[in-house]
Design a protein around this motif. Structure first.
Motif, mmCIF file in Angstrom:
data_model
loop_
_atom_site.group_PDB
_atom_site.id
_atom_site.type_symbol
_atom_site.label_atom_id
_atom_site.label_comp_id
_atom_site.label_asym_id
_atom_site.label_seq_id
_atom_site.Cartn_x
_atom_site.Cartn_y
_atom_site.Cartn_z
ATOM 1 N N SER A 293 17.054 32.941 35.940
ATOM 2 C CA SER A 293 17.279 33.763 37.125
ATOM 3 C C SER A 293 16.873 35.217 36.923
ATOM 4 N N GLY B 93 17.042 26.243 32.564
ATOM 5 C CA GLY B 93 16.204 26.305 33.753
ATOM 6 C C GLY B 93 14.762 26.591 33.398
ATOM 7 N N GLU C 216 21.207 26.863 40.712
ATOM 8 C CA GLU C 216 20.576 27.977 41.422
ATOM 9 C C GLU C 216 19.080 27.711 41.532
ATOM 10 N N PHE C 217 18.500 28.189 42.609
ATOM 11 C CA PHE C 217 17.056 28.124 42.752
ATOM 12 C C PHE C 217 16.609 29.215 43.714
ATOM 13 N N SER D 251 17.285 33.524 47.128
ATOM 14 C CA SER D 251 17.815 32.489 46.237
ATOM 15 C C SER D 251 19.044 31.850 46.861
ATOM 16 N N GLU E 3 22.583 29.143 45.767
ATOM 17 C CA GLU E 3 23.377 28.500 44.719
ATOM 18 C C GLU E 3 24.294 27.466 45.355
ATOM 19 N N ALA F 11 8.891 31.233 41.084
ATOM 20 C CA ALA F 11 9.855 30.251 41.572
ATOM 21 C C ALA F 11 10.689 29.790 40.387
ATOM 22 N N TYR F 12 11.995 29.589 40.607
ATOM 23 C CA TYR F 12 12.840 29.183 39.485
ATOM 24 C C TYR F 12 13.914 28.222 39.944
ATOM 25 N N ILE F 13 14.432 27.485 38.987
ATOM 26 C CA ILE F 13 15.600 26.638 39.188
ATOM 27 C C ILE F 13 16.404 26.669 37.900
ATOM 28 N N GLN G 38 11.091 28.835 34.970
ATOM 29 C CA GLN G 38 10.365 29.667 35.926
ATOM 30 C C GLN G 38 8.900 29.223 35.964
#
Length: 906
Positions: A151, A580, A466-467, A452, A454, A560-562, A582
């Motif tokens: 994140s 996670g 979270e993403f 984002s 959650e 973009a992330y998760i 990225q």
């Protein structure tokens, strides 16, 4: 299941002064208003240490933290000095003050700075933030994240420094705070017209309205800080006929500067209900550094008419001798920097239900800088072999260069006159460089948008997921202008023309007694220039390399992330953390110049080039509570640090050789707009034992596997891309430019210890200590067979220690920080940057104070007084060339700074 948590006291302290949405915002959960009220009774050093410790305990990453002792009162006078006391963090001094930092042996280029989680534009030529731009009085906390999670948008290989402002709603009460300190440097006013006294003041106001749904925080800080310096500087150390090193030349001087800085903070926070929370924050800083430098330049082995006569040699170094027929140049120089920084952010949180939340954040960060670097020359004649000469005796003094003896009076305006004493340049004919002025300008703008979400699970091993996406656009430009200065009264025809300094510009002579040269002629060179007494010649018109110093670099970064947050058990032990990934896409371009020489003139054409790429950055952070108050942490990640922006420019300068020996007609130098970032796989393991609210022991080891490193290399270049009309039969040439080469590793171990001696006995209540140390090692090679590269900013050893006493309103503290030799970046000729070896140093600061709130005198409640001494032992800053530390390049003596002041809060 008993999860690892700090006590209610320390947990509440984090909530009481947490930032709006910092990385450790989870610490707010579970804190009641009553607990926050209890926390406010803890003040001073112990408040700062307890809050810092509680954040370190509760974070899912490996972090270090600094917290304000009270509103507007961080533990040190600058952010960089406070950071340099943390485990694995070290600072480099600039003009006597801590300026930039290294984390875990990785220099400023490998560190990212954020404000409330948002990456900051910088006023320097690259990405590294100069922390003296940020008034410590307006910051509530600073957190160093040594391991990233998915994140974190502004991660870096070295680490991320997040500066955090206060949350007025979390603060929870109306507060008005004023601080004022006087400041004095014990070297005195070394230059005419300078001052050795200054001040700093701040005012803060925090309040809540509308049933605590609206909160505001306002702050203003002003600093007028004097700085004095005695500097001995060498040109270099060539070998003489006997094979011994001898002084090539010297440029000793004294510098007097006045640093003015104004900072403004404004925070507006609105939380009307459980569904919506919004915060707008603004941070502005204006920074002016006005420096006057007066001294001399002494040609020795390089340039002395009669050469150097050695009278004593020790271990291959000429330690005593005579410079025969020396032609000394008297310098009256000015360095002035004006810089402004602005950061604005708007954060919105939507709590849709017990499971879903959404966050949107938009931000702007801007920085602008304008420099003036002026040199004004005077001597006994125009050009070499014209005026009076001197025989100068010299002797090595064992630490700070050489001491001299002389015969001429260098303060006599009838002897020392304006001109070009050594024939340093010929812009309008022979010996017509009577001075020089650099005028670089930097503009940096960084815009970002983040969205984002959650989802919190009701049960199971995962606490939440979270993403989100983040977009950052950054535009940075440098306009580098420089001009030769020639006296307007000189037309280039009279080789003996010099000018007596007009009376209206003359100042009292400046003493150079600190190395034996007596007084030198002093005058207001900037006023002389501003009054139009020089003819200016643009150096870019005659210097090929200078024509390619300006550039623009533009980046569009989409991420973009998760990330999954873990709250589970392993072997019946509480396990927390996250893992996670990225996906980072970068589109980078640069505007530059193609420059060559035709018919004796520099010819330029514009050029634009760039590239785009995608990188995947996975990460994992795990914390296992192996016993009550004891945490074992493991982290692994692939991290990215973007290349220096001055290396990413599209500039090319070249020449054409009709009859080359190697068959290559075209050659030159270039930047590299296709340069990829530094990448590393890093692994961290730490053990933390928290045995009280203000006591812990931690030890950590880390290993950073650098996938690549940036080197200046010769590479093939297709000149038809920049000269499509006339590439010749063979358009492939050779340029020297930065390239991504092989990597290596950086590894190290850190240990830290904090203890309140009252833990052992009531009689020791108030006494305490904080200590930390680290050892770093690296091996980075351009090719498998090449010698290792020395990494800028890497000190093999660092050690920090603070001993304090705080009880019944009394406060006393002595702090020291040590770092071993390292390769540091300093300012060189024409304000360029150069890496040099910097000697080990130990900087000691001390302070004593009293808080009248403990006195029982109601009229003085809220008042505290403080006396501080920075650089208590007068530690110099010393750099050297090569491997021999006796080859002193730069010896800077700053003196001690004394501060006496008071703070009042109600």
């Amino acid at each position: 299941m008993s999860l690892f948590k700090p006590s209610l006291l320390t947990l509440a302290m984090v909530a009481a002064s947490t930032s709006m949405y910092g990385y450790a915002a989870e610490a707010e959960e579970g804190t009641t208003a009553d607990e926050s009220i209890e926390v406010l009774k803890v003040t001073g050093i112990r408040r700062s240490l307890q809050e810092s410790q509680s954040l370190k305990m509760s974070s899912s990453s490996i972090v270090e933290a600094i917290s304000a002792e009270d509103i507007g009162k961080l533990p040190d006078v600058s952010i960089a000095e406070s950071l340099a006391r943390l485990p694995g963090v070290s600072a480099q001094r600039l003009d006597g003050r801590a300026n930039v930092i290294s984390i875990r042996g990785m220099g400023p280029d490998f560190t990212t700075a954020t404000l409330n989680g948002r990456e900051q534009a910088s006023v320097n030529d690259n990405r590294g933030v100069e922390f003296d731009q940020y008034p410590s009085e307006l910051l509530n906390r600073v957190v160093v994240y040594k391991t990233p999670d998915a994140s974190v948008m502004a991660q870096a290989i070295g680490g991320t420094v997040d500066m955090q402002t206060i949350s007025p709603l979390a603060h929870g009460e109306q507060t008005f705070a004023i601080g004022l300190r006087g400041e004095m440097n014990d070297l005195g006013a070394l230059n005419s017209g300078s001052d050795d006294t200054g001040y700093r003041g701040s005012i803060s106001y925090i309040d809540q309205f509308a049933d605590d749904t609206i909160g505001i925080a306002l702050g203003y800080a002003r600093m007028v800080s004097p700085n004095q310096e005695e500097r001995w500087q060498a040109w270099g150390y060539p070998e003489n006929d006997a094979g011994d090193s001898v002084l090539g030349g010297a440029k000793p001087f004294v510098r007097s500067s006045e640093l003015e800085r104004d900072g403004v903070l404004a925070v507006f926070e609105y939380a009307p209900n459980d569904f919506y929370h919004t915060t707008v924050d603004l941070y502005y800083s204006k920074f002016t550094d006005d420096q006057r430098l007066r001294g001399i330049e002494i040609p020795a082995a390089w340039g002395a008419n009669g050469g150097v006569e050695a009278t004593n040699t020790e271990d291959g170094l000429v330690t005593e001798g005579i410079i025969r027929g020396a032609e000394v140049v008297v310098r009256n120089d000015v360095n002035k920097r004006d810089a402004e920084s602005l950061s604005v952010g708007w954060n919105n949180k939507f709590f849709l239900n017990d499971n879903w939340s959404v966050e949107a954040d938009v931000a702007l960060s801007k920085a602008e800088r304008t420099d003036i670097g002026m040199e004004s020359y005077s001597g006994t004649g125009r050009g070499t072999g014209v005026g009076a000469v001197d025989d100068l005796g010299f002797a090595y003094n064992g630490s700070g260069g050489y001491n001299f003896t002389h015969n001429l009076d260098y303060s006599d305006p009838n002897v020392i006159k304006l001109g070009d004493p050594l024939g340093w340049g010929s812009p309008l004919g022979a010996n017509t460089q009577d001075g020089f002025i650099n005028k670089p300008e930097i503009e940096d703008e960084l815009k970002s948008f983040r969205l984002s979400a959650e989802y919190v699970f009701d049960d199971g091993a995962f606490r939440s997921i979270e993403f989100g996406v983040n977009r950052t656009d950054r535009d940075k430009t440098k306009l580098d202008k420089g001009y030769y200065l020639t006296l307007k009264g000189y037309d280039g025809t009279d080789p003996n023309y010099v000018m007596t300094v007009p009376d209206q510009y003359l100042l009292s002579p400046t003493s150079l007694d600190f190395f034996g040269m007596g007084d030198v002629l002093s005058y207001d060179s900037l006023a002389f220039y501003n009054d139009g007494n020089y003819t200016e010649t643009d150096v870019a018109n005659v210097d090929l390399s200078r024509a390619t110093n300006s550039w623009g670099v533009y980046e569009e970064i989409s991420t973009a992330y998760i990330m999954a947050n873990i709250e589970s058990e392993l072997f019946d032990l509480p396990l927390t953390g996250n893992f996670g990934i990225q996906a980072v896409h970068t589109d980078q371009t640069s505007d530059g110049t193609v420059a060559t020489v035709e018919n004796g003139e520099v010819v330029v054409t514009p050029r634009t080039a760039g590239d785009d790429y995608l990188e995947w950055l996975p990460s994992v952070n795990l914390g296992l509570e192996v016993a009550e108050g004891q945490m074992l942490r493991f982290a692994a990640a692939r991290t990215l640090t973007r290349a220096r922006m001055d290396k990413m420019n599209a500039n090319v300068n070249f020449s054409y050789n009709e009859n080359p020996n190697d068959g290559v007609n075209w050659s030159g130098g270039a930047g590299n707009p296709e340069l990829r970032p530094w990448l590393a796989r890093q692994y961290d393991l730490s053990y933390e034992n928290y045995f009280s609210d203000q006591g812990y022991f931690a030890i950590a080891v880390f290993y950073k596997d650098l996938e690549n490193y940036v080197y200046d290399q010769q590479s093939a270049f297709d000149f038809s891309t920049i000269l499509p009309q006339n590439p010749g039969d063979n358009p492939i040439g050779i340029v020297t430019q930065p390239q991504n080469g092989d990597g290596g590793y950086v590894q190290g171990i850190e240990a830290s210890f904090s203890l309140d001696f009252g833990f052992f006995a009531d009689a020791l209540t108030g006494f305490g200590t904080v200590m930390s140390g680290s050892y770093n090692d690296s091996e980075v090679k351009e090719t498998p067979d090449s010698d290792p590269t020395t990494l800028p900013g890497l000190s093999e050893k660092t050690f920090n220690a603070t001993v304090y006493y705080e009880n019944s309103g009394f406060e006393a503290r002595v702090s020291s920080r040590y770092r071993s030799d390292f390769l540091g970046e300093v300012t060189a000729i024409s304000l360029t940057r150069q890496n040099v070896n910097i000697k080990a140093e130990t900087v000691v600061d001390a302070q004593v104070g009293y808080d009248f709130s403990e006195s029982g005198i109601d009229a003085l409640y809220g008042l505290s007084v403080l006396f501080q001494v920075n650089n208590l032992t007068n530690e110099p800053f010393t750099s050297y060339t090569g491997e021999d530390a006796r080859h002193v390049r730069d010896y800077q003596n700053y003196g001690r700074n004394y501060m006496l002041g008071a703070n009042y809060k109600f």
